[in-house]
Design an enzyme around this catalytic site. Structure first.
Site, short mmCIF file in Angstrom:
data_model
loop_
_atom_site.label_atom_id
_atom_site.label_comp_id
_atom_site.label_asym_id
_atom_site.label_seq_id
_atom_site.Cartn_x
_atom_site.Cartn_y
_atom_site.Cartn_z
CG ASP A 1 -4.58 4.09 0.30
OD1 ASP A 1 -4.55 5.52 1.10
OD2 ASP A 1 -4.09 4.27 -0.79
CE LYS B 1 -1.93 3.95 4.91
NZ LYS B 1 -1.00 4.32 2.41
CG ASP C 1 -4.33 -5.85 2.88
OD1 ASP C 1 -5.43 -4.96 1.99
OD2 ASP C 1 -3.12 -5.80 2.11
CG PHE D 1 3.54 2.54 1.45
CD1 PHE D 1 2.93 2.34 0.76
CD2 PHE D 1 4.54 1.91 2.06
CE1 PHE D 1 2.05 1.08 -0.18
CE2 PHE D 1 4.18 0.44 1.07
CZ PHE D 1 3.25 0.07 -0.06
CG ASP E 1 2.58 -5.87 -1.51
OD1 ASP E 1 1.98 -5.60 -0.59
OD2 ASP E 1 3.20 -5.89 -2.48
NE ARG F 1 2.65 -10.03 -0.23
CZ ARG F 1 1.57 -8.74 -0.07
NH1 ARG F 1 0.65 -8.84 0.20
NH2 ARG F 1 1.45 -9.25 -1.55
#
Ligand code: IMP
Ligand code: MG
Length: 196
Positions: free
Chosen positions: A119, A147, A116, A168, A175, A181
């Site tokens: 990071d 990111k 997904d 965020f 989630d 979600r």
């Protein structure tokens, strides 16, 4: 290398009333998601032409993205999941727990690894190494969100939906503490929702 410079949602896009208490703003609308995912699927389809791939999708965050991605792929593929979760409340520990192991044999296969969001890079670095040990022919990495400013461990991606700033986000599979979600868009979670 795919272009991830698709523009983010205009500031004027309103958050549906139901989610206004939790979500500060919409970053990526459902229409933007659908459009960009069709493009990414097109890139994957061109790259994998003729070769059957094994799609390895990381649970639980990829539920929505994966469904929309593979319905746009009209090439032969097999699908499997790996359950990965970071141990503890923060993502700082870097400790990964596998909640579901891969079942399909990927030796000598072309693997498309789907997550997904990229990071710090710790998750994909570890999962990639674990997959590499199974001797696939190659591993291509596809993430919906990236990111880049948060990276701690370098990860080479092949397909990126959207590059986003250091905020965020929740929704469309992503989630906070297993919630949100089901939102059909990607939104910025209000900081007060996770500072408590
Ligand atoms: P990394 O190991 O730091 O690259 O983190 C990857 C994982 O952290 C993702 O698969 C998500 O589960 C989670 N994560 C990182 N940033 C966010 C975010 O903004 N919203 C929701 N989950 C996130
Ligand atoms: Mg995740």
């Amino acid at each position: 290398m795919s272009k991830a410079f698709t523009r983010l949602a205009p500031a004027a896009t309103p958050v549906p009333p139901r989610w206004r208490k939790d979500v500060e703003r919409i970053l990526i609308t459902d229409a933007m998601l659908a459009r960009r995912i069709r493009q990414v699927a097109g890139e994957i389809q061109r790259d994998f032409q003729g070769r059957e791939m094994v799609v390895v999708s990381l649970l639980n965050g990829t539920v929505m993205f994966l469904g929309d991605l593979i319905r746009n792929l009209s090439i032969p593929l097999r699908l499997d999941f790996m359950g990965v979760s970071s141990y503890g409340a923060g993502t700082e520990s870097g400790e990964l727990v596998y909640t579901k192991e891969l079942r399909l044999d990927v030796r000598g296969r072309d693997v498309l690894l789907v997550d997904d969001i990229l990071d710090t890079g710790k998750t994909l670095t570890r999962v990639r190494a674990k997959l590499q040990a199974l001797k696939p022919r190659r591993i291509k990495i596809c993430v919906l969100l990236d990111k880049p400013s948060r990276r701690v461990e370098p990860v080479k991606t092949d397909y990126v939906g959207f590059a986003i700033p250091d905020v965020f986000v929740v929704g469309y599979g992503l989630d906070y503490a297993e919630r949100y979600r089901n939102l059909p868009f990607v939104g910025v979670l209000k900081p007060e929702m996770y500072r408590r």
